[in-house]
Enzyme design. Sequence first.
Site, PDB file in Angstrom:
ATOM      1  N   TYR A 209     -34.491  24.492  82.813  1.00 52.72           N
ATOM      2  CA  TYR A 209     -34.960  23.488  83.774  1.00 52.72           C
ATOM      3  C   TYR A 209     -34.006  23.388  84.963  1.00 52.72           C
ATOM      4  O   TYR A 209     -34.417  23.501  86.117  1.00 52.72           O
ATOM      5  CB  TYR A 209     -35.092  22.140  83.071  1.00 52.72           C
ATOM      6  CG  TYR A 209     -35.681  21.042  83.924  1.00 52.72           C
ATOM      7  CD1 TYR A 209     -37.015  21.085  84.312  1.00 52.72           C
ATOM      8  CD2 TYR A 209     -34.910  19.954  84.319  1.00 52.72           C
ATOM      9  CE1 TYR A 209     -37.561  20.065  85.081  1.00 52.72           C
ATOM     10  CE2 TYR A 209     -35.446  18.936  85.088  1.00 52.72           C
ATOM     11  CZ  TYR A 209     -36.773  18.992  85.470  1.00 52.72           C
ATOM     12  OH  TYR A 209     -37.315  17.989  86.238  1.00 52.72           O
TER      13      TYR A 209
ATOM     14  N   GLU B 232     -31.563  25.416  86.108  1.00 52.62           N
ATOM     15  CA  GLU B 232     -31.472  26.620  86.936  1.00 52.62           C
ATOM     16  C   GLU B 232     -32.822  26.996  87.528  1.00 52.62           C
ATOM     17  O   GLU B 232     -32.894  27.578  88.624  1.00 52.62           O
ATOM     18  CB  GLU B 232     -30.905  27.782  86.125  1.00 52.62           C
ATOM     19  CG  GLU B 232     -29.486  27.553  85.618  1.00 52.62           C
ATOM     20  CD  GLU B 232     -28.430  27.641  86.720  1.00 52.62           C
ATOM     21  OE1 GLU B 232     -28.697  27.192  87.853  1.00 52.62           O
ATOM     22  OE2 GLU B 232     -27.345  28.153  86.442  1.00 52.62           O
TER      23      GLU B 232
ATOM     24  N   ARG C 185     -26.920   6.022  83.622  1.00 52.67           N
ATOM     25  CA  ARG C 185     -28.102   6.538  84.292  1.00 52.67           C
ATOM     26  C   ARG C 185     -28.532   5.525  85.353  1.00 52.67           C
ATOM     27  O   ARG C 185     -28.176   4.345  85.295  1.00 52.67           O
ATOM     28  CB  ARG C 185     -29.260   6.758  83.298  1.00 52.67           C
ATOM     29  CG  ARG C 185     -28.990   7.803  82.222  1.00 52.67           C
ATOM     30  CD  ARG C 185     -28.908   9.198  82.789  1.00 52.67           C
ATOM     31  NE  ARG C 185     -28.750  10.205  81.749  1.00 52.67           N
ATOM     32  CZ  ARG C 185     -27.577  10.652  81.323  1.00 52.67           C
ATOM     33  NH1 ARG C 185     -26.439  10.147  81.815  1.00 52.67           N
ATOM     34  NH2 ARG C 185     -27.513  11.584  80.389  1.00 52.67           N
TER      35      ARG C 185
END
Length: 328
Positions: free
Chosen positions: A151, A153, A217
Amino acid sequence: MIPEGKARRRILVAGGAGFLGSHLCERLLREGNSVVCVDNFSTGRMENLRGLLRTDGFTVIRHDIVDPLDLPVDEIFNLACPASPPHYQADPIHTMKTSVIGSLNLLELAVRHGARIFQASTSEVYGDPHVHPQPEGYWGNVNSFGPRACYDEGKRSAETLFHDFHERHGVDIRIVRIFNTYGPRMRADDGRVVSNFIVQALKGEDITVYGDGSQTRSFCYVDDLIEGFHRLMYRRPAIHTPVNIGNPGEFTVRALAEQIIRMTGSSSKIVHLPLPTDDPRQRRPDITVARRELGWSPDIALVDGLKSTIAYFEGQLPRSVGVLAEVS
């Protein structure tokens, strides 16, 4: 309404049956555009489109963008790719093909029809960052052999393709780097932290926090994100370099779990599991560019977005803990 100076357009939304794609289709149709939703339905759901199927100017085509397609369109939004680790890791080769070959096919379509094209990239291009918060100029810290690499890369390669098509063919590109987004129409089995915690809380199950929960997050509500998409796509003059879109409010994963337990009135307990390989320790967008160039910043606070998201999942799951608790 249609943006100023913009006539009714035929717009292709790849991945249009997904969580974000369905909200985008809805916005574009509301403005009077003709929208073609292309999706292979590997993670997208027809249920997400139920309210749009009888809308004038809306078409759904089952198609995998790994295979070429030719449709006369004015604009293309590429949102086609599984975005949660369980889904993109299930078939990592196909995930990579979707990001790279799929992007190539859509870029060639853009060249063929002179279409403007938008790429939904990701904050995962920054990997487990050494710079905090993450600005667009940070090159990232990504493990090309890790379980998330298909995902991470794949999206990095897609950005390169978009840049090269702009430089070589003059394609009008827009690239957004999406940070954690949540809201109604997420899948219950999505595997991402907000949906995981809400579903576990509503079912009265243990809430699984990976590591000690101190990793952070930033959570952006879907309506804010779609507004950011829109401003970037129709901004004049165009921005042809990546732009971060996300909420810079930063929360620990444990704090999110505790907030969801309070809001659902759940009896769930927090349990800790080993931290997954290459899981980022910190994730927070620097949205200086979006604020300055797009006049965009998120409006919806986490507690308000969670109320809507919890209510959505309550309607999707068997009731097990009662109604949404009052939270001031």
